[in-house]
Motif scaffolding. Sequence first.
Motif, PDB file in Angstrom:
ATOM      1  N   ASN A  28      42.659  -4.833  29.679  1.00 48.73           N
ATOM      2  CA  ASN A  28      43.410  -6.083  29.873  1.00 48.73           C
ATOM      3  C   ASN A  28      42.544  -7.335  29.899  1.00 48.73           C
ATOM      4  O   ASN A  28      43.057  -8.440  29.936  1.00 48.73           O
ATOM      5  CB  ASN A  28      44.208  -6.019  31.172  1.00 48.73           C
ATOM      6  CG  ASN A  28      45.314  -4.993  31.090  1.00 48.73           C
ATOM      7  OD1 ASN A  28      45.833  -4.720  30.009  1.00 48.73           O
ATOM      8  ND2 ASN A  28      45.663  -4.402  32.224  1.00 48.73           N
ATOM      9  N   GLY A  29      41.224  -7.169  29.919  1.00 46.72           N
ATOM     10  CA  GLY A  29      40.347  -8.343  29.986  1.00 46.72           C
ATOM     11  C   GLY A  29      40.179  -8.999  28.631  1.00 46.72           C
ATOM     12  O   GLY A  29      40.445  -8.390  27.589  1.00 46.72           O
ATOM     13  N   LYS A  30      39.723 -10.236  28.659  1.00 46.34           N
ATOM     14  CA  LYS A  30      39.480 -10.969  27.413  1.00 46.34           C
ATOM     15  C   LYS A  30      38.218 -10.463  26.717  1.00 46.34           C
ATOM     16  O   LYS A  30      37.241 -10.150  27.391  1.00 46.34           O
ATOM     17  CB  LYS A  30      39.318 -12.459  27.732  1.00 46.34           C
ATOM     18  CG  LYS A  30      38.938 -13.281  26.535  1.00 46.34           C
ATOM     19  CD  LYS A  30      38.771 -14.739  26.864  1.00 46.34           C
ATOM     20  CE  LYS A  30      37.966 -15.453  25.804  1.00 46.34           C
ATOM     21  NZ  LYS A  30      38.436 -15.234  24.441  1.00 46.34           N
ATOM     22  N   ALA A 154      46.026  -1.059  26.218  1.00 46.19           N
ATOM     23  CA  ALA A 154      46.733   0.213  26.416  1.00 46.19           C
ATOM     24  C   ALA A 154      46.585   1.186  25.241  1.00 46.19           C
ATOM     25  O   ALA A 154      47.574   1.658  24.682  1.00 46.19           O
ATOM     26  CB  ALA A 154      48.219  -0.076  26.688  1.00 46.19           C
ATOM     27  N   ALA A 155      45.345   1.461  24.873  1.00 44.08           N
ATOM     28  CA  ALA A 155      45.118   2.414  23.781  1.00 44.08           C
ATOM     29  C   ALA A 155      45.585   3.803  24.197  1.00 44.08           C
ATOM     30  O   ALA A 155      45.338   4.233  25.326  1.00 44.08           O
ATOM     31  CB  ALA A 155      43.631   2.454  23.427  1.00 44.08           C
ATOM     32  N   ASP A 171      39.907  -7.103  33.335  1.00 43.74           N
ATOM     33  CA  ASP A 171      40.329  -8.462  33.666  1.00 43.74           C
ATOM     34  C   ASP A 171      39.951  -8.772  35.112  1.00 43.74           C
ATOM     35  O   ASP A 171      40.439  -8.128  36.036  1.00 43.74           O
ATOM     36  CB  ASP A 171      41.849  -8.576  33.480  1.00 43.74           C
ATOM     37  CG  ASP A 171      42.356  -9.955  33.840  1.00 43.74           C
ATOM     38  OD1 ASP A 171      41.671 -10.937  33.536  1.00 43.74           O
ATOM     39  OD2 ASP A 171      43.446 -10.035  34.441  1.00 43.74           O
ATOM     40  N   ILE A 172      39.062  -9.739  35.282  1.00 42.78           N
ATOM     41  CA  ILE A 172      38.707 -10.157  36.642  1.00 42.78           C
ATOM     42  C   ILE A 172      39.378 -11.487  36.955  1.00 42.78           C
ATOM     43  O   ILE A 172      39.959 -11.665  38.027  1.00 42.78           O
ATOM     44  CB  ILE A 172      37.166 -10.216  36.801  1.00 42.78           C
ATOM     45  CG1 ILE A 172      36.605  -8.785  36.706  1.00 42.78           C
ATOM     46  CG2 ILE A 172      36.770 -10.871  38.128  1.00 42.78           C
ATOM     47  CD1 ILE A 172      35.109  -8.670  36.787  1.00 42.78           C
TER      48      ILE A 172
END
Length: 188
Positions: A28-30, A154-155, A171-172
């Motif tokens: 989910n992080g960039k 979400a692989a 994602d932080i």
Amino acid sequence: MQRKKVVVDAAIDRADRDQGLLLLLTGNGKGKSSSAFGMLARALGHGMQVGVAQFIKGCSTTGEEGFFRHQPGVCWHVLGDGFTWETQNLARDTETAQRGWAVAREMLRDESLGLVVLDELTYPLKYGWLEVETILADLATRPPMQHVVITGRAAPEALINAADTVAELRDIKHAFRDGVRAQKGVDL
Ligand code: ATP
Ligand code: MG
């Protein structure tokens, strides 16, 4: 820490063969797509020919598309452009995704392409418009020296298992949640 470094150094010393790699950037992080386009730049810098298939809504043109699309040696497809995703019609979305995959498959059969980016491929997989088995079968028969980078949140497990290198971006923090909209040069 020191021991881990020794183990990693030993692995680097042992690594002496070449092979086309399947890389998966998920989480989910960039940083997934931008990392993939960083590899695209690296490959072009070595004089390789490259292909890109973006499984996103072709709404706004990104900086990477503006830059790479017209460079020599780049084959660029936005799949979903000209016809719409998310029609709420499963049969139609499936047909769109499969037409898109047929284009990607051509790149996976093209020996002249040294690196292929399949950006946001996990999106049509998540919605069931494409079967992971179909994708894995086409990846397995690609030219042996062709590298493929797949991005998307979400692989599915089967893709994680098939990939040679997998990284999960965590994602932080994201400025978006502080009310900052997507910024040119950073987010698009
Ligand atoms: P990038 O293209 O910047 O490398 P990404 O491919 O890792 O991002 P996507 O899931 O494809 O991320 O999201 C696309 C857009 O959403 C980009 O503009 C990206 O900056 C932004 N984004 C990525 N992660 C987050 C997040 N955790 N919260 C909010 N926006 C995000
Ligand atoms: Mg992305």
